[in-house]
Design a protein around this motif. Structure first.
Motif, short mmCIF file in Angstrom:
data_model
loop_
_atom_site.label_atom_id
_atom_site.label_comp_id
_atom_site.label_asym_id
_atom_site.label_seq_id
_atom_site.Cartn_x
_atom_site.Cartn_y
_atom_site.Cartn_z
N VAL A 195 0.82 -1.22 0.00
CA VAL A 195 0.00 0.00 0.00
C VAL A 195 0.85 1.26 0.00
CG1 VAL A 195 -1.87 1.24 1.16
CG2 VAL A 195 -1.80 -1.25 1.22
N MET A 196 1.87 1.28 0.83
CA MET A 196 2.53 2.55 1.04
C MET A 196 4.00 2.37 1.38
SD MET A 196 0.97 5.40 3.45
CE MET A 196 1.71 6.98 3.57
N ARG A 197 4.85 3.08 0.69
CA ARG A 197 6.28 3.06 0.94
C ARG A 197 6.55 3.69 2.30
NH1 ARG A 197 7.99 6.92 -2.34
NH2 ARG A 197 7.23 5.77 -4.15
N HIS A 198 7.34 3.03 3.15
CA HIS A 198 7.62 3.51 4.51
C HIS A 198 6.33 3.93 5.20
CE1 HIS A 198 11.86 3.30 3.82
NE2 HIS A 198 11.85 4.20 2.87
N GLY A 199 5.29 3.18 4.99
CA GLY A 199 3.96 3.59 5.45
C GLY A 199 3.85 3.72 6.95
N GLY A 202 7.17 5.59 8.73
CA GLY A 202 7.46 6.91 8.20
C GLY A 202 6.28 7.86 8.16
N HIS A 203 5.08 7.35 8.34
CA HIS A 203 3.92 8.23 8.20
C HIS A 203 2.92 8.15 9.33
CE1 HIS A 203 5.50 7.81 4.13
NE2 HIS A 203 4.89 8.93 3.83
N LEU A 204 2.80 6.98 9.95
CA LEU A 204 1.65 6.78 10.84
C LEU A 204 2.00 6.54 12.31
CD1 LEU A 204 -0.43 4.48 8.47
CD2 LEU A 204 -0.84 6.88 8.98
N CYS A 205 3.11 5.90 12.57
CA CYS A 205 3.36 5.41 13.93
C CYS A 205 3.43 6.56 14.95
CB CYS A 205 4.65 4.60 14.00
SG CYS A 205 5.00 4.02 15.66
N PRO A 206 2.51 6.58 15.93
CA PRO A 206 2.53 7.65 16.92
C PRO A 206 3.68 7.51 17.93
CG PRO A 206 0.73 6.13 17.37
CD PRO A 206 1.37 5.69 16.08
N VAL A 207 4.20 6.29 18.05
CA VAL A 207 5.33 6.10 18.97
C VAL A 207 6.55 6.84 18.40
CG1 VAL A 207 6.77 4.42 20.17
CG2 VAL A 207 4.41 3.85 19.61
N GLY A 208 6.79 6.63 17.10
CA GLY A 208 7.87 7.34 16.44
C GLY A 208 7.65 8.85 16.49
N MET A 234 22.39 10.20 -5.33
CA MET A 234 21.04 9.99 -4.77
C MET A 234 20.92 8.70 -3.95
SD MET A 234 19.47 12.67 -5.74
CE MET A 234 17.71 12.43 -5.59
N ASP A 235 22.02 8.03 -3.68
CA ASP A 235 21.95 6.79 -2.91
C ASP A 235 21.40 7.03 -1.51
OD1 ASP A 235 22.80 5.38 -5.01
OD2 ASP A 235 24.73 4.73 -4.15
N CYS A 236 21.81 8.15 -0.89
CA CYS A 236 21.34 8.42 0.46
C CYS A 236 19.82 8.60 0.48
CB CYS A 236 22.04 9.62 1.07
SG CYS A 236 21.93 11.13 0.09
N PHE A 237 19.30 9.27 -0.54
CA PHE A 237 17.84 9.45 -0.61
C PHE A 237 17.14 8.11 -0.79
CE2 PHE A 237 19.31 13.69 -1.65
CZ PHE A 237 18.43 14.48 -0.92
N ALA A 238 17.80 7.22 -1.53
CA ALA A 238 17.18 5.93 -1.81
C ALA A 238 17.09 5.05 -0.57
CB ALA A 238 17.96 5.20 -2.91
N VAL A 239 18.07 5.15 0.31
CA VAL A 239 18.05 4.27 1.48
C VAL A 239 17.41 4.91 2.71
CG1 VAL A 239 20.05 2.91 0.77
CG2 VAL A 239 20.37 4.97 2.20
N CYS A 240 17.31 6.23 2.70
CA CYS A 240 16.82 6.92 3.90
C CYS A 240 15.33 6.67 4.10
CB CYS A 240 17.08 8.41 3.79
SG CYS A 240 16.54 9.31 5.27
N PRO A 241 14.94 6.25 5.32
CA PRO A 241 13.51 6.04 5.58
C PRO A 241 12.74 7.36 5.72
CG PRO A 241 14.78 5.59 7.56
CD PRO A 241 15.76 5.86 6.47
N GLU A 242 13.47 8.44 5.89
CA GLU A 242 12.85 9.77 6.01
C GLU A 242 13.59 10.73 5.09
OE1 GLU A 242 10.29 10.57 8.10
OE2 GLU A 242 10.18 8.73 9.28
N PRO A 243 13.56 10.48 3.77
CA PRO A 243 14.46 11.23 2.88
C PRO A 243 14.28 12.75 2.92
CG PRO A 243 12.88 9.90 1.62
CD PRO A 243 12.75 9.50 3.04
N GLN A 244 13.13 13.21 3.37
CA GLN A 244 12.90 14.66 3.39
C GLN A 244 13.84 15.39 4.35
OE1 GLN A 244 11.11 12.50 4.99
NE2 GLN A 244 10.45 13.33 6.95
N ALA A 263 13.71 16.63 13.17
CA ALA A 263 13.32 15.76 14.29
C ALA A 263 13.13 14.32 13.86
CB ALA A 263 12.05 16.28 14.95
N ASN A 264 12.79 14.11 12.58
CA ASN A 264 12.44 12.76 12.17
C ASN A 264 13.59 11.94 11.59
OD1 ASN A 264 9.71 11.97 12.81
ND2 ASN A 264 9.15 13.84 11.70
N CYS A 265 14.81 12.48 11.60
CA CYS A 265 15.97 11.66 11.25
C CYS A 265 16.11 10.60 12.34
CB CYS A 265 17.23 12.52 11.20
SG CYS A 265 18.74 11.53 11.03
#
Lengths: 302, 287
Positions: A195-199, A202-208, A234-244, A263-265
């Motif tokens: 459904v979702m990349r790093h879903g 990276g997007h939902l978990c309230p613990v994180g 661009m390798d770092c962007f490809a492996v990073c779970p929080e590329p932004q 904060a999300n690194c």
């Protein structure tokens, strides 16, 4: 599309392996997996072999009947449900908050949390299977989720989120017996895979999301003293779970210093591994100086 | 509105739409979680919390699901609820019919609790109230059937206080005694030993949560005999001695009937001006 290129050249980290060798290009990944497995084993040798080094789970653990460690997120929910914890739990909260202020809030996610290997595996498989496309939910949704868990605690007068929290469900399940928790974990895995990349992470978990609030002020950071050496692979962007989190510091956007303060690194260190130019390194939030790189202009191209 | 720093109308609309989408999605999820948590607060009767557990409404807020009580239970009686069980996920409980609480004197489970979900002020295990034993089925209880089973009474750790055997005539035979097990709530800890030991196929005595097992008198009710004991005597005015209303100068003696009374010893009630012994209705010369 060129098949040989696809299999041999475009996978992130190939350049780094060529430049530094396999071990150096996987150093932090190996350390991180060792940390995740090691922490889990510390909890498991008790029930498995009767070696009681650590009792409890990630919500609260007691090491050698000496060191209490408490998850501050669950204590916050308990407080909102109008229950004050005892001294031992509060000491544990203090230690944990101070620790993550030191090592980085979301280090919890990448170095401790048992769900991380699961979602990492889902992402790895997603790339392997060439699954494109991903549902769009913005990353700040996790803060709405965090808010929801806190409101749920206050309204129901109970730690409602713990009923369904996949993070504690997985860790508790592995130690005390999984039950049907495997179904919840499978759902998270499939969600991340199809459904979702790093879903989830990276997007939902309230613990994180909660730990990212600690991470906002934490000391240990990824610094980029050699950002001028970046060759835009661009390798770092490809492996990073929080590329932004990478772009502002790497590309000096709006005068951002060469250190990732977002904060999300998660301080996973994968970017350090896969960078063939050694742009990244662990440092502190105060590492704002750019290392002089001879022959390369220090301001990154716009 | 024509300020350059302000986002365009389209961007603003997009932002609002995204925010609404997120809020609604998360809100829906939150509603589900909240309702689920509400339901889970209705603990099933067979699930008994460890000693010193706060009332269920507070317990679900104070317990952080760490399992330290489970670990420190020397008899491995407690377990943490799995997601599919009808108990709040991750909270500790035991089922008396499977393994009852052994009532350790030092109460290690309570000591282990880091949050006070298990009340640390509980120092005497005999004072714990995990639940209350109820002899639920008089039709199957062997003692009620006239046997001397007595197992629940014998295994009770608070023997002769929490369960007593009250003797009643066995009306069926006319010459035997029923030894009726009676549970006393002020001493029963709800450990569940009686339920575990009950020899009937399905236990005839079971431990229920206090809120299910215990009735409550209205607050204005007083037990006369208790009040009497407290006051050191009857609180009701003593009965007035009965007096006969005799014809003047006559007295009545049982077995003898009417006879003239000695003038000086005339019944006080008949003396003029002394009507205190008469019922009020008869006073005032209305006879």
């Amino acid at each position: 599309m060129n098949a040989t290129l696809k299999t041999s050249d475009t996978r992130p980290g190939v350049e780094a392996i060529a430049a530094k060798g396999w071990l150096a290009a996987h150093k932090w990944l190996i350390l991180r997996r060792s940390s995740q497995i090691g922490i889990l084993l510390l909890f498991l040798v008790g029930p498995w072999f009767g070696l009681w080094i650590v009792k409890g789970n990630l919500n609260f653990s007691y090491t050698l009947s000496f060191l209490p460690l408490t998850d501050p997120f669950i204590i916050l929910q308990s407080l909102l449900a109008r229950q004050a914890p005892e001294k031992l739990a509060l000491i544990g909260v203090t230690i944990v908050v101070l620790f993550y202020l030191l090592v980085g809030g979301r280090s919890y996610c990448s170095w401790v949390c048992p769900v991380n290997p699961l979602t990492d595996f889902a992402y790895w498989l997603r790339v392997r299977l060439g699954l494109k496309g991903s549902a769009h939910i913005s990353r700040p949704t996790r803060y709405w989720m965090l808010g929801m868990t806190l409101v749920a605690a206050a309204v129901t007068g109970s730690i409602a989120w713990e009923m369904v929290n996949p993070v504690s469900m997985m860790h508790r399940g592995l130690i005390f017996g999984l039950g049907l928790a495997w179904a919840v974990l499978l759902a998270v895995f499939l969600f991340d895979l199809f459904v979702m990349r790093h879903g989830w992470c990276g997007h939902l978990c309230p613990v994180g999301a909660f730990y990212s609030l600690i991470g906002r002020y934490s000391l240990t950071r990824i610094k980029l003293p050699a950002r001028a050496a970046c060759n835009d692979c661009m390798d770092c962007f490809a492996v990073c779970p929080e590329p932004q989190v990478i772009r502002p510091a790497l590309k000096a956007i709006a005068g951002t210093p060469p250190v990732i303060l977002e904060a999300n690194c998660t301080n996973c260190g994968r970017c350090i591994d896969v960078c063939s130019k050694d742009v990244f390194a662990f440092g502190t939030r105060f590492n704002t100086t750019v290392a002089p790189v001879t022959g390369v202009p220090q301001t990154a191209p716009k | 509105m024509d300020n350059e720093n302000k986002p365009s109308a389209a961007a603003r609309r997009q932002f609002l739409a995204d925010t609404a989408r997120m809020a609604c999605g998360v809100g829906l999820l939150g509603l589900g979680v909240g309702l689920y948590a509400r339901h889970a607060k209705a603990l099933p009767p067979a699930a008994i919390r460890p000693p010193g557990a706060l009332p269920e409404t507070e317990f679900s807020a104070a317990c952080i699901r760490c399992g330290l009580c489970v670990r420190d239970c020397p008899f491995d009686i407690l377990h943490l609820a799995k997601p599919e069980e009808p108990v709040s996920t991750g909270t500790p409980y035991f089922v008396a019919r499977q393994l009852p609480c052994e009532m350790c004197e030092d109460i290690p489970c309570v000591k282990a609790c880091p949050t006070g979900a298990l009340d640390h002020s509980l120092k005497d295990i005999n004072k714990s109230k995990m639940g209350l034993a109820v002899l639920v089925d008089q039709e199957t209880c062997l003692n009620f059937l006239g046997l001397r089973c007595d197992i629940c009474y014998r295994v009770c750790p608070v023997i002769d206080k929490a369960i007593t055997l009250d003797r009643q005539v066995n009306v069926r035979t006319g010459r035997h005694t029923h030894f009726i097990p009676v549970v006393h709530s002020d001493h029963c800890t709800g450990c569940g030993k009686c339920e575990k030991a009950c020899p009937t196929e399905v236990a005839s005595i079971k431990v229920f949560p206090l809120y299910m097992a215990k009735g409550q008198l209205s607050s204005h009710y007083r037990l006369g005999w208790v009040e009497k004991e407290k006051a050191g005597g009857s609180l009701v005015a003593p009965d007035v001695e009965h007096r006969y209303n005799m014809p003047e100068g006559m007295k009545y003696e049982s077995g003898k009937g009417l006879s003239p009374s000695a003038p000086a010893d005339a019944a006080p009630g008949s003396a003029p001006g002394s009507t205190s012994g008469l019922p009020r209705a008869f006073q005032g010369g209305k006879l």
